[in-house]
Structures are given as C-alpha cells and as structure tokens.
Motif scaffolding. Structure first.
Motif, PDB file in Angstrom:
ATOM      1  N   THR A   1      80.391  -6.743  30.716  1.00 45.36           N
ATOM      2  CA  THR A   1      81.065  -6.495  29.455  1.00 45.36           C
ATOM      3  C   THR A   1      81.498  -5.034  29.338  1.00 45.36           C
ATOM      4  O   THR A   1      82.582  -4.749  28.837  1.00 45.36           O
ATOM      5  N   MET A   2      80.656  -4.131  29.828  1.00 46.93           N
ATOM      6  CA  MET A   2      81.054  -2.726  29.780  1.00 46.93           C
ATOM      7  C   MET A   2      82.336  -2.517  30.566  1.00 46.93           C
ATOM      8  O   MET A   2      83.232  -1.789  30.141  1.00 46.93           O
ATOM      9  N   GLU A   3      82.428  -3.190  31.678  1.00 44.65           N
ATOM     10  CA  GLU A   3      83.642  -3.088  32.486  1.00 44.65           C
ATOM     11  C   GLU A   3      84.843  -3.614  31.702  1.00 44.65           C
ATOM     12  O   GLU A   3      85.876  -2.958  31.616  1.00 44.65           O
ATOM     13  N   SER A   4      84.690  -4.803  31.137  1.00 43.50           N
ATOM     14  CA  SER A   4      85.815  -5.409  30.420  1.00 43.50           C
ATOM     15  C   SER A   4      86.211  -4.569  29.227  1.00 43.50           C
ATOM     16  O   SER A   4      87.391  -4.415  28.924  1.00 43.50           O
ATOM     17  N   LEU A   5      85.181  -4.008  28.549  1.00 40.03           N
ATOM     18  CA  LEU A   5      85.485  -3.224  27.354  1.00 40.03           C
ATOM     19  C   LEU A   5      86.288  -1.990  27.720  1.00 40.03           C
ATOM     20  O   LEU A   5      87.250  -1.645  27.036  1.00 40.03           O
ATOM     21  N   GLY A   6      85.901  -1.367  28.807  1.00 40.33           N
ATOM     22  CA  GLY A   6      86.649  -0.198  29.258  1.00 40.33           C
ATOM     23  C   GLY A   6      88.096  -0.566  29.490  1.00 40.33           C
ATOM     24  O   GLY A   6      89.025   0.158  29.109  1.00 40.33           O
ATOM     25  N   MET A   7      88.288  -1.737  30.098  1.00 40.27           N
ATOM     26  CA  MET A   7      89.628  -2.185  30.385  1.00 40.27           C
ATOM     27  C   MET A   7      90.365  -2.505  29.094  1.00 40.27           C
ATOM     28  O   MET A   7      91.542  -2.180  28.946  1.00 40.27           O
ATOM     29  N   LEU A   8      89.648  -3.106  28.131  1.00 42.83           N
ATOM     30  CA  LEU A   8      90.274  -3.473  26.869  1.00 42.83           C
ATOM     31  C   LEU A   8      90.834  -2.241  26.157  1.00 42.83           C
ATOM     32  O   LEU A   8      91.950  -2.263  25.637  1.00 42.83           O
ATOM     33  N   ASP A   9      90.042  -1.193  26.131  1.00 47.01           N
ATOM     34  CA  ASP A   9      90.496   0.069  25.518  1.00 47.01           C
ATOM     35  C   ASP A   9      91.878   0.428  26.027  1.00 47.01           C
ATOM     36  O   ASP A   9      92.805   0.707  25.276  1.00 47.01           O
ATOM     37  N   LEU A  10      91.952   0.405  27.365  1.00 47.76           N
ATOM     38  CA  LEU A  10      93.172   0.819  28.035  1.00 47.76           C
ATOM     39  C   LEU A  10      94.321  -0.119  27.711  1.00 47.76           C
ATOM     40  O   LEU A  10      95.436   0.300  27.360  1.00 47.76           O
ATOM     41  N   GLU A  11      94.038  -1.385  27.779  1.00 50.49           N
ATOM     42  CA  GLU A  11      95.071  -2.396  27.561  1.00 50.49           C
ATOM     43  C   GLU A  11      95.584  -2.355  26.131  1.00 50.49           C
ATOM     44  O   GLU A  11      96.775  -2.518  25.885  1.00 50.49           O
ATOM     45  N   LEU A  12      94.661  -2.143  25.195  1.00 52.61           N
ATOM     46  CA  LEU A  12      95.067  -2.112  23.789  1.00 52.61           C
ATOM     47  C   LEU A  12      96.022  -0.960  23.531  1.00 52.61           C
ATOM     48  O   LEU A  12      96.993  -1.101  22.795  1.00 52.61           O
TER      49      LEU A  12
END
Lengths: 155, 915
Positions: free
Chosen positions: B12-23
C-alpha cells in the motif's frame, strides 16, 4: 538492439566478419560476433557431441567452444597451429567458433547474397545463409543458429 | 506482525506513493482517462484488500475516496483542484493509518467521519455547489475544516498526552497567522514525546478554532503543505521489491567477483609485492562483506514454506479422523530461497508422516492418558552455520521392534548386527528405500516410498537427516541444512590430464591404492573393488565413467598409484578412481550450457582460481554409473522381494583362514565374538584345550588337523555361543566380513562343513557351526540316526533364510528331501498346489505375519495337509510354547539347536504315520 540493426542492414547492405576454416572463406554478420579472442586454454568436456571442443573462460563467463570442422567433415584441426575464437551469443549463452584466422570486415550489398548452390553438401547447406561472390573467391555466409543446436533444443 | 499485514503495508505504501504522483498528473490533465482509471484501480485495490483484512477504518476512507474517483470516471464530477485536494487528503489519511500499522501492526483507533462526510458530500455534488457560490476564500476555509480532522486523527494515535504538550500547544494557540498553519507539523514532530489522548484532542480542537478565525488570507496549497509536512513516520519494515532476476544476476556478479578475488590472491601468493598486498587485502575483505550482504538478499523466512501446513493439517485431520494441532516456532529463521524451495516437499512429506503414523486417533489418545488433540511441532533455528528444522509430534512414537523385524525380513541386516546397533542406527533404516512400517497403506502414506526420497533430497542440498523417537511419547525428525547453496566447496581431481570437481559434501575419504600399498584394487569379474574396513567398496575409474582416453605416457604403468575418492550418496558408498588429487576450492556453481545439459554427469561448471573452466561432477549420477556394475555385496534395500525365494537373501559371512587351505566362512549371525588368545594361557581339560574365558572354562575346538595351535604368541579365535554353550575356534587369520547370497554350490562330504561356495572370487568352505557346538557337548550320536535313505519329503518353513540354509542340508544329509519356504502363507500355497505330497512339516514358531501355531491350525483345516504331522521348531523353548504347539495340533516342538532331537522326533512321527 542487434535484431533491429540487422533488419535495417538487410535492406541495404550487410557487414560481415570474414574468417577462414581449412582455407574456406566464411562470413558472419558483424553484430553476431561479440568478441574475437586469440589463444585460450580450453577445458575439454567428456561425453558431449564431438563438435563441442570444450569450454573457456571469458572474463568470468563460461563459453562453450564449437569446432565446426567435424560438422563440415573437414580434417581435424592441428593442435600445434594457433587458432582464433569468435564468440557469439545464443539464447543468453556464449558460444565460440574455432577458426584458423579472421580477416577484414566486408560491407556487401544484401542483394548480392545468393542462395547456396543446390549441389553443396547438406551439412554445408545447413549452416549457410547464402553465398557472396568476391572477385577471387566465394564467401559463404554462416547462419550461426544451427551451430548451436545439439539435438536437445527444439528451435 | 502478521505477515499479511506486513505485505499489505509495503504494497500500500508503494501504491500510495504512486497515487500522489498520478493525482498530480491528473490535476494537470483532467481529461486523461488512462491516468484516472489507473488511480481508480489502485484505490479500489486498497479498499478491497482492507475489507479482506478487516481494516474497517481504512476501508471506509478508501471507499469514500473511491466514490469520488468513480464519479470522475463516469463524468458525473469534474476534476478540479479542490477535488484532487480532497482525494489527496483521503490518501494522506490512509497513509497515516498505514504508517501506524507498519509500526504496530494494527489499525490505530480514531475517527475519520469528518473527512468521510466531506468526501461523501462532495461525491453527492453538494460541496462543489457550495464552493462555487461561496467563492475562493470560503472554499479554502472549507478545506481547512476538512484537513484538520484528517491530521488530528492521525496525530491522536501518536500522542499520548503530556503536560508539556499542553503548554506547547497553548503557546502555539497564542501565536497568530502563519504559526497556526504550521502548528500540526510542529506538534507532530514531537509526537514521540507525547502521551495522553483526550487533552490533545481538546487542544487540537482549539487549534482548529484558532485557525478558522485567524486564517484570514489562506492559500489554497496550505492544506497540501500541511499534509506534506506531516512526518512520514518511517515504516518499521522498510523494504522495496526487487525482482528475482536482478537478485540472481547480482548473486552471479558477486560470484564472479569472488572468483576474480581468488585469482588475484593466487597471483599475490606467487609474487608478493608489498605495494599490492594492502589494497588486495582490503579488496578481499570488501568482497567477502559484499558477498555476505548479497547472500542476505536471497534469504527468506522459513515461515513462507510453512504457510500451507495449517491447511494441510486441517485436511489431514479430517481425512484421518484425528485431532491435530500445529505449532510453529522460529518462522522468522531465514534461509536461502533456493534451499527453501528444495525442502518444501520433504517437509510436507514429514508433516504428513507425523499426522498419519505419529498422532493417534482421539480414542487411543484418551485411553493412553494423553490430551485428545495431538500436536505436530515445527521448530526452526540456527546452529553454527546451519539451519536445523525439527518436525516433532507427541504421537505414539516409532515401534523399534517392528523396524527390527522388518530389517530382518528384508535381509538388510542380521540379528547379530541389529543387536549391536543403537536405536538411532536402527531408526536410520527407515530412510532406506521401500521401508514402511505402516500396517495399512493409506492415501496419505505407508507405501514405502518417500522417506528414502526425503533423505536423498535433503542430502542433495548438502543436508543431513536424523530421527529419534520415544515409544508412546512421540518422535522427532531433525533436518540440518547449510545456510546457502550458492557457494560450495569441491575437491579437484585429475584423470587423464583433465581436471574435474567433486562436491566435497559427498566425499567421505581419500584412499591411495597401488601394488605396493596396503590398499589394493581387486577384480571380481571385471568389476573393481577395494576392501575398506568391513565392506567391499565398488570402485570405478573416472576415465571409464567419462570415456576419457587411457592414461598418457606421463604416468608409466608399473609405478602406478591411483587415488580412490570414496563418495557417499543417499546411503550408497562407492569409490571413484583418479590419477591425482589436487586441492579443495570454494566455488560458485554455474549452470551448464544447453549444449551440455543432456549429459547428466555434470552438475554444473565453474571457473577456478587459476582461471580455468572446470566441470563439476554430479555425485548422484556417478552413483548411478557405479550402480550399474552389479556387485554382490551391495546393500539389499528392496522390500519387493518378500515374494522372492529365500535363497536370494543376503547373509553376512565372516571369512577366515584355517591352516593353509582355502578360506573358510561362517555365518556372522552365529559369531558371538572375535578374541585374541594368548597361547600360554591355554590349558587342557579332559584331553582337549580349554581357556578361562570370562570367568568360565571355554573349550577350544579344532576344525581339523590342517591347523595346529602355535607354541607361543597370540592366536585369533572365533567364539560361538549358543544356548549356554560357548566354544572357541582358533583360526590362523581373520580375513574379512562379506555379504553374499547363501548359495552352497557343493554340499560337504566332510563333517564339520556344510559345503562350499564362491565368496569374493575364492572357493570358500562354510563351517557347520551346529556340528561344532554338538561336538563340544559331546553329542556324537548323529550318525546313528542319519544313515537311512529316502526318509521322506519334508516341507521346511522358516522366515530366517539362514536357518533354512543351515537346516536343509542337514536334513538332506539325513536322507530327507527338503522343500523350503519363507513363511506360512507360501507354505499353505505349496501344500495346496504343489504336485508333490509332503510327509512331514517342520515349521518355525516365531514368524512375522502368520506364526507357527496359526500355520499349524490352518494346515489342519485343509484336506490335503490335515493329516501331515507338523513339528514346531523354536529358538526359545519353554513350557508355554510346548503347550501351545500341542494345542495347535503339532506333534511336538523342539529347540532349534537340538538337531538330533529334531531328527528323532521326525523319525518317530514318520514311524507313527506308518504304523
């Protein structure tokens, strides 16, 4: 990368590393040849096909050495005469041909490459991708892939 | 921490990091559908996983966030910076919860209803309208109201309250404007100092209040900044995912580095230049350290191999109708990934075995005062460079007696050998091929395959396996394996000028053989052997195995000295003959090229310190090669031959020389001890030599006059003891012990011998021990009884091939025609089907399966055999046996060693029949 460049070269011209085995001039596409080595110590491997001359150490990688003289029904190599190793890569593994000498890199137009003549012996035909006519002699273009199949691989 | 939670946190930490960027990207390209669907998918995954793991707080937040994203995707809502901010807030909230979980393993308590409310309101489209009508300033204020709960909920879990906190926060409160905005960041930095919950929340509420009042000119990016400033409490298990390929590659590179280092060191040894020595030392040091760290990356907790066991145990307990608990200790113990793969199957097999053979059914357990539920325990721990894995159960333990019976029945060892074995040695037989003591074959186990495979697999990875058991209390299997496979030590040998490597783990010893050396190579029908202590060791030349050309002129034949590398693979010992032994090297095994794969003899290849390529021999394939040479002395490890005729069973013989003639042999089973006797201590009693032996007088018997006792010095004597009688047989030389089939080729014409057979290429006379014992007792009356011809047709039933072989020639010499069978069932079949009719049956009493009594009863039930007199034969004669044998309808029962008695009874019953 090598595949792309080969495709590009095919339409126009072909760069070939030339070499000699038993006085026959042979050529392989220049991008196939990874390295050309002089005298190397070869470790013989028992129980394997006779064309496998052994293995050598190329900076920590093990290279299977192939002597195609046997395959081409040429007389065996004189061990006292120095030879040259042409290293190629096939499916992530390194192989090396033993040849008597290596010559220039020739650039020839792809269109000048002709099919091997039908009267060429089958063992020669198997490994030749075509023949190019030089002024003085004929250059057989090697297709290295059949060299690396030892009846164990399907393709 | 629960492993699932641990993985979830990392992922989840990985995905969240990616989400930040994508958003952020989405904000810039609001119409970009692929980005949006990617974001939606990630959020959805988080929500799904949370629901699965029962993380309700996270699930609710993620769900609210996903709602909005879903509406973006469906075009119901516009992607606005405000919307993105809201999503980012939900992500921050998720992040803070996940971070907490990383350190504590559980969801922190807290309330996100404010955030969820605003998310939901936005999703319903209400919030947007408000923002639009109220203008920028109010919209931003709204943002704050939303942010605060998110941040506070996050902090409340970290803060445990403190007086100082109160003071600090009130200071912060006092401050105006900019300070208020940064307050959360400051306080959260101090989080680790603070305790206490309620005050804090009150304080934060104050802060919030202050904020909404004092925040006159707020900027839209303030909440984002605040969120960013919130400290990323580093997750306890900081890890990244690396593909196995990369690791393998790294491992290889490090392997190369080690090899290059070795090469350098070798050069340095030859040419010590001070200038290079120090940096070289350092390089060596760093290489070792690097190697160790890379090794570590390949390590995995053993728990990952155990994951499937709870399920397996559950299924097995249902299938077997038992109650079984699984206890796992030391799941965190790490070992090499490759090894982990290799032990998975053996472990499974052993856990199954414990459940099937070990743990009893609940009623049996209660009857034995044990808890109804049995326990299988897996325990893993480090032990000096090795990993030990114990699989133990509190079941019924292993029945050692039954194993002994099985060993005897399979002819794997003789009774004398078994008596000399420790329990541990006896248990080791379980790992032999075809050994199963399960009374019935179940779907789970008991088919006699498996334990040998388990041992072979464990040995393949350089491990050992051991078994211990206490009857009634359970058993324990211990597996000991090395930490890693990547680097192995090998022995470099040379044959015909070529060098090869043999894994050191399989090498037991090195022996030099030659014409002038104590160890010589001997030939049996072209098969080479050497006598190694008590066994004949099959030896094969490496040159023959590898089809190498014969030795070059460099090693002249006459001064030839060879070396034999004694290898051990899966319980089989064999020798490989080579010209020279070089050294032992630590190497990194590299897989062989496709071109060579078809040759099973090569386990791999590698580059040595001197830069040469070397082939590594596969000991298993070597063993197979050697196994193809048929040698009579190999261990018989097959149970399949219980049907086979008893004559093919192996018997151990003690070979000795008596006088100058051919070697003599006596079955080892009958030998009690080997002694050295001081000739001066030999006395005479009643005209024959005796010696004081263990406080008693022992008669020394001479076999014949080809050997006489020397005048002085030491003489070897074989001591026999049977039924209280002890005699010594002085011999000139003890030669060896060999294992061969008992196959008399010539029946003796001379008393004292049973006959002759070929052992180890020599004609060998087999001594009739029973005759010697009879002679010592002074019973010389045999002749009176034996003499008659055509005494009758005898069926001899005994499970011991030895006694069959001892008794059959003896009965034959008394004029009987003898048919031998190994057990009652076979005997009944013979009686029913055979065209011959038998006049008398002699049967052993103690036999596995059907004993002598039951056999006798069965005989009487069949018309063809009902009237045949049956005589019992037993080694342990007592009143009870006699009574039982009479009850079973036998004529009588005689002690096995009383052969004249047997003949008498046989003659008597024949006479009775005739009369």
């Amino acid at each position: 990368m090598s595949k792309q460049s080969s495709a590009v070269l095919h339409v126009s011209e072909e760069q070939l590393v030339t070499m000699r085995i038993h006085n026959q001039l042979l050529g392989i596409p220049v991008w196939e040849a990874r390295e050309i080595l002089r005298e190397q110590k070869i470790t013989k491997i028992p129980l394997v096909a006779s064309e496998i001359a052994g293995a050598l150490n190329l900076r920590g990688r093990i290279v299977t050495v192939i002597d195609i003289r046997h395959r081409l029904q040429l007389p065996p190599r004189d061990p006292s005469v120095p030879c040259i190793f042409v290293v190629m890569e096939h499916k992530g593994e390194l192989y090396s041909l033993i040849v008597d000498s290596v010559g220039d890199v020739l650039t020839i137009p792809s269109t000048s490459i002709q099919n091997a003549p039908p009267n060429l012996a089958p063992n020669w035909r198997d490994i030749s991708a075509g023949v190019h006519r030089l002024e003085k002699e004929l250059l057989i273009i090697l297709d290295p892939r059949p060299l690396f199949t030892f009846g164990v691989e399907s393709d | 921490m629960d492993e699932m939670i641990g993985e979830f946190v990392t992922e989840t930490m990985e995905s969240l990091g990616m989400l930040d960027l994508e958003l952020v990207k989405l904000e810039q390209n609001p119409q970009d559908v692929p980005i949006l669907s990617n974001i939606f998918r990630v959020m959805h995954t988080i929500k799904g996983t949370c629901g699965f793991l029962g993380l309700h707080r996270l699930e609710k937040v993620a769900h609210a966030g996903e709602n909005i994203l879903g509406k973006f995707r469906d075009g119901e809502l516009q992607v606005t910076p405000h919307a993105i901010t809201l999503i980012l807030q939900s992500i921050d909230c998720i992040k803070s919860i996940v971070e907490h979980m990383a350190s504590s393993g559980v969801e922190p308590p807290g309330d996100d209803s404010a955030l969820i409310l605003s998310l939901n309101r936005f999703a319903e489209g209400k919030d947007t309208a408000e923002v639009k009508s109220n203008g920028v300033a109010n919209g931003a204020a709204g943002d704050h109201a939303v942010t605060a709960p998110a941040v506070t909920s996050d902090m409340s879990s970290f803060f445990k309250g403190d007086d100082e906190l109160e003071a600090l926060i009130s200071q912060t409160n006092g401050a105006a404007g900019d300070h208020a905005v940064t307050a959360p960041a400051v306080t959260s930095d101090m989080s680790s100092f603070f305790k206490g919950d309620d005050e804090l929340e009150a304080l934060i509420r104050q802060t919030k209040g202050t904020k909404s009042i004092t925040d006159a000119p707020p900027t839209t990016d303030a909440p984002v900044a605040a969120a960013k400033a919130a400290p990323p409490a580093p997750p306890a298990n900081q890890s990244i995912r690396v593909s196995l390929d990369v690791l393998e590659k790294m491992m290889q590179m490090v392997g190369e580095l080690v090899l290059s280092r070795n090469q350098l060191m070798q050069i340095a040894r030859a040419d010590v230049s001070q200038q290079f020595l120090s940096p070289l030392q350092q390089l060596s040091h760093i290489t070792t350290e690097l190697q160790e760290s890379v090794m570590k990356t390949r390590m995995q907790p053993i728990g990952s191999a155990w994951q499937k066991f709870p399920r397996l145990i559950r299924d097995l307990s249902l299938e077997l109708g038992k109650k079984i608990d699984l206890k796992m200790i030391g799941e965190d113990t790490e070992l090499d990934r490759q090894l982990l793969e290799a032990i998975k199957d053996p472990l499974t097999h052993m856990v199954r075995n414990s459940c099937d053979h070990g743990i009893e059914t609940p009623d049996v357990r209660t009857a034995n005062d044990k808890p109804e539920t049995g326990t299988v325990t897996l325990n893993a721990y480090h032990d000096g460079g090795h990993i030990v894995i114990d699989i133990s159960d509190d079941g019924k333990g292993i029945n050692v007696e039954r194993i002994k019976e099985k060993i005897l029945a399979n002819g794997m060892a003789t009774a004398v050998e078994i008596a000399a074995m420790s329990q541990r040695q006896i248990l080791q037989f379980i790992f032999g091929a075809g050994f199963s003591t399960a009374e019935k074959v179940t779907a789970v186990s008991g088919r006699g395959v498996g334990m040998d495979v388990v041992r072979t697999n464990i040995e393949k990875i350089g491990g050992t396996i051991d078994l211990s058991s206490t009857a009634g209390q359970g058993s324990k299997v211990s597996i000991k394996i090395p930490l890693t496979l990547a680097i192995v030590s090998v022995l470099i040998v040379e044959k015909s000028g070529e060098c090869f490597a043999i894994p050191q783990i399989n090498v037991r010893e090195l022996i030099q053989v030659g014409e002038h050396l104590p160890m010589k190579l001997e030939q049996i029908n072209n098969a080479s052997v050497i006598r190694l202590r008590e066994a004949l060791l099959p030896v094969m030349s490496l040159g023959d195995i590898l089809h190498l050309p014969a030795a070059t002129e460099a090693s002249p034949q006459n001064t030839k000295q060879d070396f034999v590398v004694v290898c051990s693979v899966g319980g089989m010992d064999f020798g490989v003959m080579v010209d020279r032994i070089h050294n032992i090297e630590e190497i990194v095994v590299k897989p062989v090229s496709q071109a060579i794969k078809s040759v099973p003899l090569f386990a791999g290849n590698t580059i040595l310190g001197d830069g040469n390529v070397i082939m590594i021999l596969d000991p298993n394939s070597l063993a197979k090669e050697v196994g193809e040479i048929k040698l009579g002395n190999q261990r018989l490890e097959s149970a399949a031959d219980t049907q086979a005729s008893a004559s093919e069973k192996m018997t151990n013989f003690l070979l000795f020389r008596y006088g100058d003639g051919a070697p003599n042999a006596v079955p080892l089973e009958l030998v009690w001890r080997l002694e050295e006797i001081d000739v001066n201590k030999i006395e005479r009693a009643g005209g024959s030599p005796v010696i004081q032996y263990r406080g008693e007088l022992m008669r020394l018997l001479m076999l014949n006059d080809t050997f006489s006792l020397p005048d002085q010095g030491i003489v070897h004597a074989i001591v026999f003891s049977y039924d209280g009688k002890t005699i010594g047989l002085p011999v000139s030389e003890i030669i060896d012990i060999v294992q061969v089939p008992f196959d008399l080729q010539l029946v003796a014409q001379v008393k004292g011998y049973l006959g002759s057979m070929v052992i180890a290429g020599h004609t060998t006379d087999v001594v009739d021990v029973a005759y010697l014992l009879d002679r010592s007792a002074g019973t010389e009356s045999l002749e009176a009884i034996t003499g008659q011809k055509e005494a009758g047709n005898v069926l001899l039933v005994d499970d011991s091939p030895f006694f069959l072989k001892m008794t059959a020639p003896f009965l034959a010499s008394a004029g009987y025609r003898v048919t031998t069978v190994g057990n009652g069932i076979e005997a009944l079949a013979k009686l029913e089907k055979s065209s011959e009719s038998f006049d008398i049956i002699v049967t052993d009493i103690n036999m596995p399966g059907m004993d002598g009594f039951r056999f006798a009863e069965a005989c009487h039930a069949f018309p063809r055999s009902a009237s045949i007199p049956i005589i019992g034969c037993t080694a342990t004669m007592d009143q009870d046996t006699l009574r039982k044998s009479k009850n079973a309808g036998m004529v009588t029962c005689v002690p096995k060693n009383n052969r004249p008695g047997l003949l008498e009874v046989m003659a008597g019953s024949r006479a009775g029949m005739a009369a």
